[in-house]
Design an enzyme around this catalytic site. Structure first.
Site, PDB file in Angstrom:
ATOM      1  N   HIS A  11      -7.876   2.192  36.945  1.00  0.00           N
ATOM      2  CA  HIS A  11      -8.698   3.047  37.607  1.00  0.00           C
ATOM      3  C   HIS A  11      -9.021   2.642  38.767  1.00  0.00           C
ATOM      4  O   HIS A  11      -9.248   1.316  38.941  1.00  0.00           O
ATOM      5  CB  HIS A  11      -9.848   3.337  36.699  1.00  0.00           C
ATOM      6  CG  HIS A  11     -10.898   4.508  37.263  1.00  0.00           C
ATOM      7  ND1 HIS A  11     -11.681   4.279  38.292  1.00  0.00           N
ATOM      8  CD2 HIS A  11     -10.874   5.663  36.693  1.00  0.00           C
ATOM      9  CE1 HIS A  11     -12.074   5.659  38.460  1.00  0.00           C
ATOM     10  NE2 HIS A  11     -11.644   6.473  37.367  1.00  0.00           N
ATOM     11  N   GLU A  54      -5.582  10.182  41.230  1.00  0.00           N
ATOM     12  CA  GLU A  54      -7.061  10.246  41.593  1.00  0.00           C
ATOM     13  C   GLU A  54      -7.272   9.765  43.056  1.00  0.00           C
ATOM     14  O   GLU A  54      -7.225   8.652  43.334  1.00  0.00           O
ATOM     15  CB  GLU A  54      -7.837   9.444  40.765  1.00  0.00           C
ATOM     16  CG  GLU A  54      -8.015   9.893  39.343  1.00  0.00           C
ATOM     17  CD  GLU A  54      -9.432   9.141  38.546  1.00  0.00           C
ATOM     18  OE1 GLU A  54     -10.186   9.958  38.398  1.00  0.00           O
ATOM     19  OE2 GLU A  54      -9.483   8.044  38.719  1.00  0.00           O
ATOM     20  N   SER A  97     -13.784  14.794  41.130  1.00  0.00           N
ATOM     21  CA  SER A  97     -14.687  15.616  41.087  1.00  0.00           C
ATOM     22  C   SER A  97     -13.991  17.034  40.638  1.00  0.00           C
ATOM     23  O   SER A  97     -14.377  18.201  41.048  1.00  0.00           O
ATOM     24  CB  SER A  97     -14.900  15.961  42.698  1.00  0.00           C
ATOM     25  OG  SER A  97     -15.646  14.927  43.283  1.00  0.00           O
TER      26      SER A  97
END
Length: 261
Positions: A100, A172, A218
């Protein structure tokens, strides 16, 4: 074979074990079982919540799955503060997030570390959700596609086609995480499509056609429909919206093709 969408809620460092139980109950209540035929739904709580989530999921025979936010590259031993893949497997985890952007940024994890974690997860029957993504400077320079493919290659280096088939990829864009800025559906498709093409190079077209590629950054109930409608976006890694039971359930229902619960 059509890829079943996956909606995974990354809780990050939020919610104690009692709050975790309340949230999972709320999601389960708000999302009737019929939706799970069309979408896989997972929660990714902090380590200290996993046992409580396991007890609830198994006790109530819930259809949602769960996983962990990180894993050690080590099997066991004198690694204070680390959590091994075998421990997570014993807790009934399905998924483990590796690489991540917050781990890469704050803990200086590189592609080799991410690869090591993915390998450990696979060894113990866990599905790694391998995260990649570019910062704003890369996006503005227009080199974002190649940047992501380089991260992808580094994070999967040396894995067999059989192993890659068991991985989930999450794209991401770092500039969209928690900022309220969302990559447009076309932006998401551009990179996710390139990821799938690269997976075909690495593991063959058959494997590339079955690996799920998620978008994260988001994501909420308002934008998830347009995102998952893209041909190469197979779901979402959801942050803030996953902490709200009703919204997460709605988001999952939309990914399943509706109607709203």
């Amino acid at each position: 074979m059509a890829r079943k969408p996956l909606i995974a809620g990354n809780w990050k460092m939020n919610l104690n074990h009692l709050e975790a139980i309340a949230l999972v109950q709320k999601i389960a209540f708000a999302l009737p079982e019929k939706y799970f035929e069309k979408v896989d739904v997972a929660v990714i709580p902090p380590f200290v919540d996993i046992r409580s989530v396991q007890t609830l999921v198994e006790g109530d025979k819930l259809l949602l799955t769960y996983g962990a936010q990180d894993v050690s590259v080590h099997e066991s031993g004198a690694y204070t503060g680390e959590i091994s893949a075998s421990m997570l497997a014993k807790l009934g985890c399905t998924f483990v997030v590796v690489g991540h952007s917050e781990r890469r940024q704050y803990h200086h994890e590189d592609d080799a570390t991410v690869l090591g974690k993915a390998k450990k997860a696979l060894e113990h029957g866990l599905t790694p959700i391998v995260c990649i993504g570019e910062g704003l400077n890369v996006r503005e320079a227009g080199t974002h596609v190649e940047y992501n493919l380089e991260q992808l290659r580094g994070s999967l280096k040396g894995l067999s086609a059989e192993q890659i088939a068991k991985v989930v990829i999450a794209y991401e864009p770092v500039w969209a995480i928690g900022t309220g800025k969302v990559a447009s559906a076309a932006d998401a498709q551009e990179v996710c499509g390139a990821i799938r093409a690269e997976l075909a190079e690495l593991a063959g077209p058959e494997v590339a056609a079955q690996v799920r590629v998620l978008y994260g950054g988001s994501v909420n109930a308002k934008n998830v429909g347009e995102l998952v409608a893209q041909p190469d976006v197979d779901g979402a890694l959801v942050g803030g919206a996953s902490l709200k039971g009703d919204e997460f359930a709605t988001l999952s229902a939309i990914a399943a093709g509706g109607p709203l619960p």
